[in-house]
Design a protein around this motif. Structure first.
Motif, PDB file in Angstrom:
ATOM      1  N   VAL A   1      -9.721  -9.418   7.345  1.00  0.00           N
ATOM      2  CA  VAL A   1     -10.929  -9.532   6.527  1.00  0.00           C
ATOM      3  C   VAL A   1     -10.831 -10.814   5.726  1.00  0.00           C
ATOM      4  O   VAL A   1      -9.814 -11.076   5.084  1.00  0.00           O
ATOM      5  CB  VAL A   1     -11.087  -8.325   5.581  1.00  0.00           C
ATOM      6  CG1 VAL A   1     -12.407  -8.415   4.830  1.00  0.00           C
ATOM      7  CG2 VAL A   1     -11.004  -7.017   6.360  1.00  0.00           C
TER       8      VAL A   1
ATOM      9  N   LEU B   1     -12.381 -11.918  -3.126  1.00  0.00           N
ATOM     10  CA  LEU B   1     -11.544 -11.036  -3.934  1.00  0.00           C
ATOM     11  C   LEU B   1     -11.913 -11.349  -5.372  1.00  0.00           C
ATOM     12  O   LEU B   1     -11.794 -12.487  -5.812  1.00  0.00           O
ATOM     13  CB  LEU B   1     -10.070 -11.323  -3.668  1.00  0.00           C
ATOM     14  CG  LEU B   1      -9.048 -10.633  -4.563  1.00  0.00           C
ATOM     15  CD1 LEU B   1      -9.100  -9.126  -4.377  1.00  0.00           C
ATOM     16  CD2 LEU B   1      -7.649 -11.164  -4.261  1.00  0.00           C
TER      17      LEU B   1
ATOM     18  N   ALA C   1     -15.021  -8.639   0.309  1.00  0.00           N
ATOM     19  CA  ALA C   1     -13.946  -8.577   1.303  1.00  0.00           C
ATOM     20  C   ALA C   1     -12.840  -7.628   0.862  1.00  0.00           C
ATOM     21  O   ALA C   1     -12.296  -6.874   1.662  1.00  0.00           O
ATOM     22  CB  ALA C   1     -13.385  -9.969   1.561  1.00  0.00           C
ATOM     23  N   HIS C   2     -12.511  -7.668  -0.426  1.00  0.00           N
ATOM     24  CA  HIS C   2     -11.486  -6.743  -0.923  1.00  0.00           C
ATOM     25  C   HIS C   2     -11.904  -5.301  -0.715  1.00  0.00           C
ATOM     26  O   HIS C   2     -11.115  -4.463  -0.267  1.00  0.00           O
ATOM     27  CB  HIS C   2     -11.221  -6.982  -2.402  1.00  0.00           C
ATOM     28  CG  HIS C   2     -10.490  -5.842  -3.060  1.00  0.00           C
ATOM     29  ND1 HIS C   2     -11.161  -4.845  -3.736  1.00  0.00           N
ATOM     30  CD2 HIS C   2      -9.184  -5.508  -3.095  1.00  0.00           C
ATOM     31  CE1 HIS C   2     -10.290  -3.960  -4.172  1.00  0.00           C
ATOM     32  NE2 HIS C   2      -9.084  -4.337  -3.799  1.00  0.00           N
TER      33      HIS C   2
ATOM     34  N   ALA D   1     -11.654  -4.388   2.915  1.00  0.00           N
ATOM     35  CA  ALA D   1     -10.245  -4.252   3.303  1.00  0.00           C
ATOM     36  C   ALA D   1      -9.630  -2.982   2.727  1.00  0.00           C
ATOM     37  O   ALA D   1      -8.867  -2.288   3.407  1.00  0.00           O
ATOM     38  CB  ALA D   1      -9.466  -5.479   2.845  1.00  0.00           C
TER      39      ALA D   1
ATOM     40  N   LEU E   1      -5.952  -9.261   4.277  1.00  0.00           N
ATOM     41  CA  LEU E   1      -7.066  -9.852   3.541  1.00  0.00           C
ATOM     42  C   LEU E   1      -6.800 -11.330   3.309  1.00  0.00           C
ATOM     43  O   LEU E   1      -5.739 -11.706   2.813  1.00  0.00           O
ATOM     44  CB  LEU E   1      -7.243  -9.132   2.201  1.00  0.00           C
ATOM     45  CG  LEU E   1      -8.257  -9.727   1.219  1.00  0.00           C
ATOM     46  CD1 LEU E   1      -9.658  -9.686   1.806  1.00  0.00           C
ATOM     47  CD2 LEU E   1      -8.207  -8.988  -0.119  1.00  0.00           C
TER      48      LEU E   1
ATOM     49  N   SER F   1      -8.259 -14.486   1.245  1.00  0.00           N
ATOM     50  CA  SER F   1      -9.158 -14.871   0.162  1.00  0.00           C
ATOM     51  C   SER F   1      -8.456 -15.904  -0.701  1.00  0.00           C
ATOM     52  O   SER F   1      -7.364 -16.382  -0.361  1.00  0.00           O
ATOM     53  CB  SER F   1      -9.545 -13.631  -0.662  1.00  0.00           C
ATOM     54  OG  SER F   1     -10.574 -13.963  -1.587  1.00  0.00           O
TER      55      SER F   1
END
Length: 800
Positions: free
Chosen positions: A407, A411, A449-450, A453, A465, A467
C-alpha cells in the motif's frame, strides 16, 4: 494514541522486579476513596515501565477548550511514543486521579474557564477530598506542587511540565513565593521544566531552592561550558545554572543516585525552550518590564498577578509567547519521557549486575517478522553481546517474506472533531460557522493508505506500507504507533525539514457525518521523483516476487502516482486506486491527451480496480468529458466491444439498481469510465455499493445462471478480451441508525483494504463485497478509524 517516536535509539526496559531504590522509599499510597491510580499506570509501575507525571492546571487555567484537549492528547502521545506511560494527574469530583482516561481528561479540560473549576495546590487536596464526604464535589487542575505530591504517593519519580513557580519580584516585602519551591524541598520527584517564568526573580528563586536542598541542573542542549538557567521563553537568563547536564542518560544517573541515597527532596532539571521558538532575552526583558509596570498600575497582586502578567506578555509579544509556550511544554515532556526511559534502562542493568534472572531489555521491533526459529536482538542484548540494528538482520536470520499487499500513500495524524451541541434540540445538527463549537475531539494515527493497510493487516494479510513522514514529533509518533500496531516500518521514508508529517482534521456534525475536513498531505507531493523511482525499482523488479495486490491512494502527486502504478503493472499483480477526494481523484488521469495520440500514450486501463464515492465518480466522469477523454479512439474501442445496444441500458440499469440512481446517472458514469478502470466499486453510503465491471471474454459470469441477471450487455463482435458488462448493487445487510454510528472516518478505507484482502485471496470481486461491507460497518461503530474487531472477520476472506 502515541504521538512521538524514540528520539534516541535505545532498548526498551522489560518487566522486572521492584527497583531496589524504590523498595527503600516511602510507602506508596493505595487506592482509596480520595486517591485513584489508573490500572495502566499501576501496571506500568509494577513492571518497571517508564512513567511520566503530567499536571492539569495548564489545561484548566492555561489553554482554552478545545485547544487544551488537543494539547493533552499530544503530551500523552509524546510520552507513549518515547516508550513511557503518561500519568495525567487531576481532581474529579473530589478524587485525585493519577492517570486519567480520555473521557475523564476531556471532562476536566472542557471545564476550563468555569468558576467552579479550581486551581489546586497541596493545601487544597484534603479540603476537596474531605468535602466530597459531605456531598460537595470539586473538580480542578493540579498545580506543580499538588502534582508532585500525588505522583510521589503513586510511586512516580519524573514529572514533565512547562514552567515552575518561583520567588516573585519584591517577595522580600510580599512573601509571594510559590509552593512549587517548597514542594521540591520535601518531595522526591524530579521536575523537568523550562526553568521558571522569566517575570519572576530568578536569582532569588535559585537561592531559595538551594536553601531547600533542591538539586538544580540545566540541560546543555549541545552548548559548551556552564550554561545559563533558562528564562522560560528565552534560553538565557543572565544567571548561570548551578550545574550543567549533558544529556538524558546523565540526568537518569543523577536521579538514580538521589533515590539510592534516599534523599527526600526533589530535583529540578531545566530544559531550554527550543531554538526555533525562543524569544531573545533582551526583547523579553523589555516586555516583562512593561508587563510588570502595568500590573503594578492595575494593582494586580497575589493570585491575580501571574494571569495578568501572562496576558500582558501575550499582548506585548503580539502572540509569540503562545507558540513558544506550547513548544517548550512539548519539548519538556519529551525530555522527561526520555529521561524516564534512560532511568528504567539504568535500573534494569543494575538488576542484571546483581544477578536478576529476568531479561533486562527488549528491542523495539523494526519489522513485522515472526520470531519463531529466528535469533532475535533481545537474546543478544540480554546476554551482553553487541546488538545489531533491527533494520540490518544478520545472515542467520531468515529474510522477510514478500508481502501479499503493498500500500502506497498517506500516513497521517488524524483529528476527529464531533460536534456536541449543548442543546438537545434536534435542529442543532450542524456546527456553526465563524465561531467556536463544543465538540468531542479525538486523535489517532490515520491517513488513507495507513487505514487501508491496517484493515488488511487486521484481516490477516501480510502488508507493507510505503509512505513518508516529516522529521518532527508527529512523524516519530506515527512510526512508533505503526510498530505498536504490528506493521512493518521498512517502507516509511522520513523526510527532513521543512517537510511536515501529514495531518487530517475532520469536523463531523451531531450525527457523526462529515461536515468539513482539512488535510495537509503535501509531504507526499514534494518527494523528489528520483526517490520515487528508486522506491519503485527496488520494490517491483524482475528478480523479486511481486505482491498479489498493490494499492495506491491519490495523495501522491500525479507524476509519482503514475510512477507507482506503471511500476506495479504486471499480470500477477492487481492494482487498486483509492481516489481520496474529488480534487485529488483526478490525478489518476494523465495531464493532457490527444484524440489522435497512439494507444501507448494513454494506457488503458490506468488501474484494475477503483473505489470512489459518488462525488469522486462524478468528478472523474466530468473531468474525462471536459478533457475529451471520451473522444479518444482507445476509449471507443473498449466501449464498442461492451455490446451496449443502440437503445441504451436505462431499463436494465433501473432494474439492476433503481430508477432514482439511474436518474442521478451513477451507473451510466461508471460504465463510461470502464475503459480506464475496468472494475469500479462506487460507495453509496446507506444505499450500499455499486459494482460495475468489464467481463473478460471467458468470464464464468457469462454462462452462470445465478450471475446472468447482472450481465447487462454482451460482446457481439467476437472480441478476444472483452465479454460484456456486469452491474450489481450490493445493499447493506443493516443500515445503522445515527445513534449507532461513532465515526465515519476510515470507513471507506476499511472497505478498500478488505476488498484488497479478498482479491489477494483469489476471490472474485463480487464475492468479497459483502464481507468488505461488514468490515466497513464495524469501523462505523468504532471510535478508531479502523475497528480492531476486523480480526473476527478473517474467516470471510480466506482463500476459497
Amino acid at each position: 494514541m502515541s504521538l512521538l517516536s524514540r528520539a534516541v535509539a535505545r532498548s526498551r526496559p522489560s518487566p522486572g522486579p521492584l527497583r531496589p531504590s524504590a523498595a527503600c522509599a516511602r510507602r506508596h499510597l493505595t487506592n482509596n476513596g480520595f486517591f485513584r491510580v489508573s490500572e495502566e499506570v499501576r501496571d506500568a509501575l509494577h513492571a518497571g515501565t517508564p512513567v511520566v507525571a503530567l499536571e492539569t492546571t495548564i489545561y484548566t487555567h492555561g489553554f482554552p477548550y478545545p485547544e487544551n484537549v488537543a494539547l493533552a492528547s499530544l503530551l500523552e502521545s509524546v510520552v507513549r511514543a518515547n516508550g513511557g506511560v503518561p500519568a495525567t494527574i487531576g481532581i474529579l469530583d473530589g478524587v485525585a486521579r493519577v492517570g486519567m482516561h480520555p473521557e475523564e481528561l476531556i471532562r476536566l479540560a472542557s471545564s476550563a474557564g468555569q468558576a467552579a473549576t479550581l486551581k489546586l495546590s497541596r493545601r487544597d487536596l484534603s479540603y476537596v477530598g474531605g468535602l466530597r464526604l459531605t456531598g460537595t464535589l470539586f473538580t480542578g487542575g493540579t498545580t506543580i506542587a499538588a502534582t508532585m505530591l500525588l505522583a510521589q504517593l503513586a510511586g512516580i519519580r519524573i514529572f514533565g511540565t512547562g514552567g515552575l513557580g518561583g520567588v516573585h519580584r519584591g517577595a522580600e516585602n510580599s512573601m509571594d513565593i510559590s509552593a512549587d519551591l517548597t514542594e521540591l524541598g520535601r518531595t522526591p520527584v524530579t521536575v523537568i521544566s523550562s526553568g521558571c517564568k522569566s517575570f519572576l526573580d530568578i536569582p532569588r528563586t535559585l537561592e531559595y531552592l538551594e536553601t531547600q536542598g533542591v538539586g538544580v541542573g540545566t540541560f546543555a542542549d549541545g552548548r559548551p561550558g556552564n550554561v545559563d538557567f533558562p528564562a522560560f521563553w528565552s534560553r538565557d537568563s543572565g544567571v548561570k545554572s548551578p550545574t550543567t547536564i549533558a544529556n538524558e542518560a546523565d540526568a537518569a544517573a543523577i536521579i538514580h543516585a538521589q533515590h539510592a541515597l534516599q534523599i527526600q527532596s526533589g530535583l529540578l532539571f531545566a530544559n531550554p525552550v527550543p531554538v526555533d521558538h525562543a524569544i531573545p532575552k533582551e526583547e523579553m526583558d523589555l516586555v516583562i518590564a512593561e508587563a510588570l509596570r502595568q500590573a503594578d498600575a492595575s494593582h494586580a497582586s497575589g493570585k491575580d498577578n501571574t494571569p495578568f502578567v501572562l496576558n500582558k506578555i501575550k499582548e506585548l509579544t503580539k502572540g509569540r509567547s503562545i507558540p513558544a509556550n506550547r513548544a517548550l511544554i512539548e519539548s519538556n515532556v519529551k525530555r522527561a519521557a526520555i529521561v524516564a526511559r534512560e532511568l528504567a534502562i539504568l535500573e534494569a542493568k543494575e538488576r542484571e549486575a546483581h544477578g536478576a534472572t529476568s531479561s533486562s531489555f527488549l528491542p523495539v521491533l523494526q519489522h513485522n517478522v515472526a520470531s519463531e526459529g529466528k535469533t532475535s536482538n533481545a537474546s543478544a542484548i540480554s546476554s551482553g553481546a553487541p546488538s545489531t540494528p533491527a533494520t540490518s538482520p544478520s545472515p542467520s536470520i531468515t529474510p522477510v517474506e514478500i508481502p501479499d499487499l503493498v500500500v502506497a500513500g498517506a500516513l497521517a495524524v488524524d483529528f476527529s472533531c464531533d460536534y456536541a451541541p449543548f442543546s438537545s434540540n434536534a435542529n442543532h445538527i450542524e456546527p456553526l460557522p465563524h465561531t467556536s463549537n463544543p465538540a468531542t475531539i479525538t486523535q489517532s494515527l490515520g491517513g488513507v493508505a495507513h487505514n487501508i493497510a491496517k484493515a488488511a493487516h487486521l484481516l490477516g494479510a501480510s502488508i507493507q506500507l510505503h509512505s513518508a513522514v516529516g522529521e518532527d514529533l508527529s512523524g516519530r509518533a506515527a512510526v512508533s504507533q505503526l510498530e505498536k500496531e504490528g506493521m512493518s516500518i521498512s517502507g516509511i521514508n522520513m523526510r527532513p525539514k521543512p517537510a511536515r508529517t501529514a495531518q487530517y482534521v475532520a469536523v463531523n456534525n451531531a450525527n457523526k457525518d462529515l461536515a468539513l475536513a482539512m488535510a495537509d498531505m503535501s509531504i507526499l507531493e514534494t518527494i523528489p521523483q528520483q526517490t520515487i523511482s528508486d522506491l519503485t525499482t527496488s520494490l517491483f523488479n524482475e528478480t523479486s516476487p511481486r505482491p498479489a495486490v498493490f494499492v495506491a491512494d491519490a495523495n501522491w502527486s500525479s507524476t509519482a502516482l503514475h510512477a507507482w502504478l506503471q511500476a506495479a503493472l504486471h499480470p500477477s499483480t492487481t492494482t487498486i486506486f483509492e481516489p481520496v477526494s474529488t480534487a485529488k481523484s483526478l490525478r489518476i488521469f494523465p495531464p493532457t491527451i490527444s484524440s489522435t495520440a497512439p494507444f501507448t500514450v494513454f494506457p488503458c486501463p490506468l488501474v484494475d480496480i477503483i473505489t470512489p464515492n459518488t462525488y469522486e465518480l462524478s468528478a472523474l466522469h466530468d473531468h474525462a468529458h471536459q478533457s475529451s477523454f471520451f473522444e479518444h479512439k482507445s476509449w471507443f474501442a473498449v466501449i464498442d466491444a461492451l455490446g451496449i445496444p443502440p437503445s441504451g441500458l436505462r431499463v436494465p440499469l433501473s432494474l439492476a439498481t433503481s430508477s432514482e440512481m439511474v436518474d442521478r446517472g451513477i451507473p451510466q458514469q461508471a460504465i463510461k469510465l470502464l475503459p480506464f478502470f475496468p472494475t469500479i466499486l462506487t460507495k453509496l453510503g446507506p444505499e450500499g455499493v455499486l459494482l460495475v465491471k468489464i467481463l473478460s471474454a471467458n468470464a464464468p459470469e457469462l454462462h452462470d445462471d445465478a450471475e446472468r441477471r447482472h450481465v447487462l450487455a454482451r460482446n457481439a463482435t467476437g472480441s478476444e478480451s472483452i465479454g460484456g458488462v456486469y452491474v450489481r448493487l450490493f445493499k447493506p445487510e443493516k443500515v445503522l441508525q445515527p445513534e449507532d454510528i461513532i465515526s465515519v472516518n476510515g470507513v471507506g478505507d476499511t472497505f478498500c483494504g478488505a476488498v484488497a484482502v479478498g482479491v489477494k485471496s483469489g476471490k472474485r470481486v463480487q464475492d468479497v463485497v459483502g464481507a468488505a461491507q461488514r468490515a466497513a460497518s464495524l469501523s462505523l461503530t468504532s471510535s478508531e478509524s479502523v475497528s480492531p474487531a476486523l480480526r473476527g472477520l478473517r474467516g470471510d476472506f480466506e482463500k476459497p
